[in-house]
Scaffold this motif. Sequence first.
Motif, PDB file in Angstrom:
ATOM      1  N   VAL A  45       0.863  -1.185   0.000  1.00  0.00           N
ATOM      2  CA  VAL A  45       0.000   0.000   0.000  1.00  0.00           C
ATOM      3  C   VAL A  45       0.895   1.229   0.000  1.00  0.00           C
ATOM      4  CG1 VAL A  45      -1.828   1.269   1.171  1.00  0.00           C
ATOM      5  CG2 VAL A  45      -1.788  -1.234   1.270  1.00  0.00           C
ATOM      6  N   TYR A  46       0.728   2.096  -0.996  1.00  0.00           N
ATOM      7  CA  TYR A  46       1.492   3.343  -1.054  1.00  0.00           C
ATOM      8  C   TYR A  46       0.663   4.464  -0.437  1.00  0.00           C
ATOM      9  CZ  TYR A  46       4.832   1.087  -4.163  1.00  0.00           C
ATOM     10  OH  TYR A  46       5.785   0.249  -4.682  1.00  0.00           O
ATOM     11  N   VAL A  47       1.310   5.212   0.442  1.00  0.00           N
ATOM     12  CA  VAL A  47       0.664   6.315   1.147  1.00  0.00           C
ATOM     13  C   VAL A  47       1.653   7.478   1.208  1.00  0.00           C
ATOM     14  CG1 VAL A  47      -0.824   4.821   2.537  1.00  0.00           C
ATOM     15  CG2 VAL A  47       1.459   5.423   3.366  1.00  0.00           C
ATOM     16  N   PRO A  48       1.210   8.685   1.583  1.00  0.00           N
ATOM     17  CA  PRO A  48       2.161   9.787   1.779  1.00  0.00           C
ATOM     18  C   PRO A  48       3.132   9.487   2.916  1.00  0.00           C
ATOM     19  CG  PRO A  48      -0.065  10.627   1.500  1.00  0.00           C
ATOM     20  CD  PRO A  48      -0.192   9.140   1.640  1.00  0.00           C
ATOM     21  N   VAL A  49       4.290  10.118   2.871  1.00  0.00           N
ATOM     22  CA  VAL A  49       5.340   9.875   3.875  1.00  0.00           C
ATOM     23  C   VAL A  49       4.821  10.189   5.274  1.00  0.00           C
ATOM     24  CG1 VAL A  49       7.635  10.596   4.642  1.00  0.00           C
ATOM     25  CG2 VAL A  49       7.171  10.297   2.207  1.00  0.00           C
ATOM     26  N   ARG A  50       4.063  11.230   5.406  1.00  0.00           N
ATOM     27  CA  ARG A  50       3.555  11.621   6.736  1.00  0.00           C
ATOM     28  C   ARG A  50       2.692  10.530   7.337  1.00  0.00           C
ATOM     29  NH1 ARG A  50      -1.244  14.182   7.658  1.00  0.00           N
ATOM     30  NH2 ARG A  50      -1.519  15.209   9.675  1.00  0.00           N
ATOM     31  N   THR A  51       1.963   9.801   6.508  1.00  0.00           N
ATOM     32  CA  THR A  51       1.122   8.714   7.027  1.00  0.00           C
ATOM     33  C   THR A  51       1.971   7.596   7.598  1.00  0.00           C
ATOM     34  OG1 THR A  51      -0.580   9.237   5.390  1.00  0.00           O
ATOM     35  CG2 THR A  51      -0.676   7.057   6.407  1.00  0.00           C
ATOM     36  N   VAL A  52       3.072   7.245   6.916  1.00  0.00           N
ATOM     37  CA  VAL A  52       3.966   6.205   7.431  1.00  0.00           C
ATOM     38  C   VAL A  52       4.604   6.656   8.735  1.00  0.00           C
ATOM     39  CG1 VAL A  52       6.092   4.922   6.963  1.00  0.00           C
ATOM     40  CG2 VAL A  52       4.394   5.202   5.165  1.00  0.00           C
ATOM     41  N   GLN A  53       4.936   7.925   8.872  1.00  0.00           N
ATOM     42  CA  GLN A  53       5.494   8.419  10.127  1.00  0.00           C
ATOM     43  C   GLN A  53       4.502   8.259  11.270  1.00  0.00           C
ATOM     44  OE1 GLN A  53       6.530  12.372   8.578  1.00  0.00           O
ATOM     45  NE2 GLN A  53       8.684  11.926   9.006  1.00  0.00           N
ATOM     46  N   ARG A  54       3.229   8.393  10.985  1.00  0.00           N
ATOM     47  CA  ARG A  54       2.210   8.222  12.033  1.00  0.00           C
ATOM     48  C   ARG A  54       1.992   6.757  12.361  1.00  0.00           C
ATOM     49  NH1 ARG A  54      -2.722  11.502   9.648  1.00  0.00           N
ATOM     50  NH2 ARG A  54      -3.733  10.758  11.576  1.00  0.00           N
ATOM     51  N   LEU A  55       2.154   5.878  11.349  1.00  0.00           N
ATOM     52  CA  LEU A  55       1.948   4.448  11.587  1.00  0.00           C
ATOM     53  C   LEU A  55       3.184   3.744  12.116  1.00  0.00           C
ATOM     54  CD1 LEU A  55      -0.093   3.457   8.396  1.00  0.00           C
ATOM     55  CD2 LEU A  55      -0.966   3.700  10.725  1.00  0.00           C
ATOM     56  N   GLY A  56       4.359   4.272  11.810  1.00  0.00           N
ATOM     57  CA  GLY A  56       5.603   3.615  12.178  1.00  0.00           C
ATOM     58  C   GLY A  56       5.936   3.771  13.647  1.00  0.00           C
ATOM     59  N   PRO A  57       7.065   3.173  14.030  1.00  0.00           N
ATOM     60  CA  PRO A  57       7.464   3.206  15.446  1.00  0.00           C
ATOM     61  C   PRO A  57       8.008   4.554  15.887  1.00  0.00           C
ATOM     62  CG  PRO A  57       9.101   2.047  14.140  1.00  0.00           C
ATOM     63  CD  PRO A  57       7.956   2.326  13.220  1.00  0.00           C
ATOM     64  N   GLY A  58       8.259   5.460  14.966  1.00  0.00           N
ATOM     65  CA  GLY A  58       8.812   6.758  15.339  1.00  0.00           C
ATOM     66  C   GLY A  58       9.712   7.267  14.233  1.00  0.00           C
ATOM     67  N   ALA A  59      10.678   8.107  14.646  1.00  0.00           N
ATOM     68  CA  ALA A  59      11.600   8.675  13.665  1.00  0.00           C
ATOM     69  C   ALA A  59      12.405   7.558  13.005  1.00  0.00           C
ATOM     70  CB  ALA A  59      12.526   9.690  14.332  1.00  0.00           C
ATOM     71  N   ALA A  60      12.536   7.623  11.710  1.00  0.00           N
ATOM     72  CA  ALA A  60      13.272   6.598  10.973  1.00  0.00           C
ATOM     73  C   ALA A  60      13.905   7.224   9.748  1.00  0.00           C
ATOM     74  CB  ALA A  60      12.335   5.456  10.562  1.00  0.00           C
ATOM     75  N   ASP A  61      14.987   6.568   9.299  1.00  0.00           N
ATOM     76  CA  ASP A  61      15.657   7.029   8.087  1.00  0.00           C
ATOM     77  C   ASP A  61      14.897   6.549   6.860  1.00  0.00           C
ATOM     78  OD1 ASP A  61      17.569   8.107   9.705  1.00  0.00           O
ATOM     79  OD2 ASP A  61      19.009   6.467   9.441  1.00  0.00           O
ATOM     80  N   LEU A  62      15.014   7.295   5.805  1.00  0.00           N
ATOM     81  CA  LEU A  62      14.395   6.910   4.550  1.00  0.00           C
ATOM     82  C   LEU A  62      15.110   5.705   3.940  1.00  0.00           C
ATOM     83  CD1 LEU A  62      13.946  10.428   2.894  1.00  0.00           C
ATOM     84  CD2 LEU A  62      12.165   9.042   3.961  1.00  0.00           C
ATOM     85  N   THR A  63      14.340   4.877   3.256  1.00  0.00           N
ATOM     86  CA  THR A  63      14.965   3.801   2.499  1.00  0.00           C
ATOM     87  C   THR A  63      15.822   4.372   1.383  1.00  0.00           C
ATOM     88  OG1 THR A  63      13.038   2.412   2.951  1.00  0.00           O
ATOM     89  CG2 THR A  63      14.515   1.704   1.171  1.00  0.00           C
ATOM     90  N   GLU A  64      15.298   5.372   0.690  1.00  0.00           N
ATOM     91  CA  GLU A  64      16.018   6.071  -0.363  1.00  0.00           C
ATOM     92  C   GLU A  64      15.243   7.324  -0.710  1.00  0.00           C
ATOM     93  OE1 GLU A  64      16.014   3.264  -3.607  1.00  0.00           O
ATOM     94  OE2 GLU A  64      14.163   4.120  -4.435  1.00  0.00           O
ATOM     95  N   ALA A  65      15.851   8.163  -1.518  1.00  0.00           N
ATOM     96  CA  ALA A  65      15.178   9.342  -2.053  1.00  0.00           C
ATOM     97  C   ALA A  65      15.642   9.520  -3.494  1.00  0.00           C
ATOM     98  CB  ALA A  65      15.496  10.585  -1.222  1.00  0.00           C
ATOM     99  N   VAL A  66      14.692   9.714  -4.396  1.00  0.00           N
ATOM    100  CA  VAL A  66      14.984   9.883  -5.821  1.00  0.00           C
ATOM    101  C   VAL A  66      14.711  11.329  -6.203  1.00  0.00           C
ATOM    102  CG1 VAL A  66      14.416   9.140  -8.160  1.00  0.00           C
ATOM    103  CG2 VAL A  66      14.414   7.475  -6.289  1.00  0.00           C
ATOM    104  N   PHE A  67      15.673  11.934  -6.880  1.00  0.00           N
ATOM    105  CA  PHE A  67      15.565  13.322  -7.301  1.00  0.00           C
ATOM    106  C   PHE A  67      15.713  13.380  -8.817  1.00  0.00           C
ATOM    107  CE2 PHE A  67      17.295  13.123  -3.065  1.00  0.00           C
ATOM    108  CZ  PHE A  67      16.552  14.054  -2.364  1.00  0.00           C
ATOM    109  N   ARG A  68      14.790  14.049  -9.479  1.00  0.00           N
ATOM    110  CA  ARG A  68      14.880  14.216 -10.927  1.00  0.00           C
ATOM    111  C   ARG A  68      15.416  15.607 -11.239  1.00  0.00           C
ATOM    112  NH1 ARG A  68      10.185  12.048 -14.600  1.00  0.00           N
ATOM    113  NH2 ARG A  68      11.210  10.152 -13.828  1.00  0.00           N
ATOM    114  N   ILE A  69      16.546  15.636 -11.924  1.00  0.00           N
ATOM    115  CA  ILE A  69      17.190  16.897 -12.300  1.00  0.00           C
ATOM    116  C   ILE A  69      17.184  17.016 -13.820  1.00  0.00           C
ATOM    117  CG2 ILE A  69      18.597  17.013 -10.233  1.00  0.00           C
ATOM    118  CD1 ILE A  69      20.886  15.801 -11.750  1.00  0.00           C
TER     119      ILE A  69
END
Length: 436
Positions: A212-236
């Motif tokens: 299930v894909y959700v906004p990042v803020r939703t995962v922060q509310r569901l997760g155990p707390g502060a966590a590092d990102l798996t990755e971040a993709v930037f298009r330049i």
Amino acid sequence: MNFVKRAGMSLRARKAKTAVLLGISVVICTLLLGGFLLRGATARQEAYAQRTIGVDVTVKGKGLTPALADRLGASPWVHRYNPLLACEAGARGLDAVESGTPGPGGEGTGKESRTALAFKGVRDSGLLLPFSYGTYRITAGRGITPEDAGRDVALVERRLAAKNGLSTGDIIRARSADGKRGVPLTVVGIFQDPMQDPPGWTAPHLLPGNTVYVPVRTVQRLGPGAADLTEAVFRIGSPEQAERLHAEARRLLGTGAFAFQVNDKAYRDQVRPIQRVGALAGLIVWLISVAGAVILGLVVMLQIRERRDELGMLLALGEKKWKLIGQHTVEVAAVALPAVAVAALAGQVAARPVGDALLTRPAASGPPGARPSDATGDATGDAPADAAADVSGTRVGPADLGKVAGIGLGISLVSTVVPGIGILRLHPRSILTDSE
């Protein structure tokens, strides 16, 4: 007599030679206009490719938080970006997709029932490689977009939606693994993952159907707390900007180890040929300018040699030498201006087919390595194909006509002044008595 008036009389008296001069000027102006139109079309298509295809840079490393990803995404070189934050959670009243093989100790009880789903927080699902390259396909609704950052929405896999009878607009009630937090999510889209379930037993949250894909803020509310990102993709926009983004990432993430991967294959496949066509168009403009000046110069030189008697008589009557040169310049310039108008009409007719023949449209061509989501403009957030349909289309504008007119008049000036230098060295007696 005024030399401008004399130039007009001369053009009318020599209709055949004027027609030849007009034909040469039309060819030169048309070729110049074609070069400018082609160069403008390549510039527009390259800019569009930089916005839609671009270069994907993937950043991974310890300490990469959503806040740091947002700061890096605010860089002037970044067009779009997508952080990925994952967690395991469940949903009340929602049956997860189960493995075909029974699990050890009984599947679907205890902690497994509370973490049966894999929630992946994203900002822009269109930048995920499976969506970007067309492996995943949205079958209903739309994907997650940056506008969903403050919303509780979800993009559900087709198998999970089919098992629970979900459709767009339905509500699922996600809950954290510890059961202390719950978030109601509105289904905005359903996607299809072609990957089949593994043959052996697999934990529910690892099955592709339970994603299930959700906004990042939703995962922060569901997760155990502060966590590092798996990755971040930037298009330049281009590979050259990757070094600047790398320096910015080093500044934000410190000197610690982090992975910085640049994927520019699609950009090179699409943009490099466009740049070569643009360089060729610029070279064509220079070659035509030089060749046009030489050709017109030879024509004027021949006309001057044919009109030596006329020149000698005018000089004998006291005419200034610079006025004789000015007369030839006016004659050529008077022919160049209607040539620009004729070239503009020819350009309107031939510009689009020529541009389509020399340029491919990245939004519609879909070659190997191109992103189908960019080509189709689906719900992943990419620009529609209709908006890009006229990117490579060439069209005659006032700026192009101004450039052609300026260069045409410059060619006229050079092609008459250079051969006319010989007039300055002659005297009436030598012109009239020279038999050659």
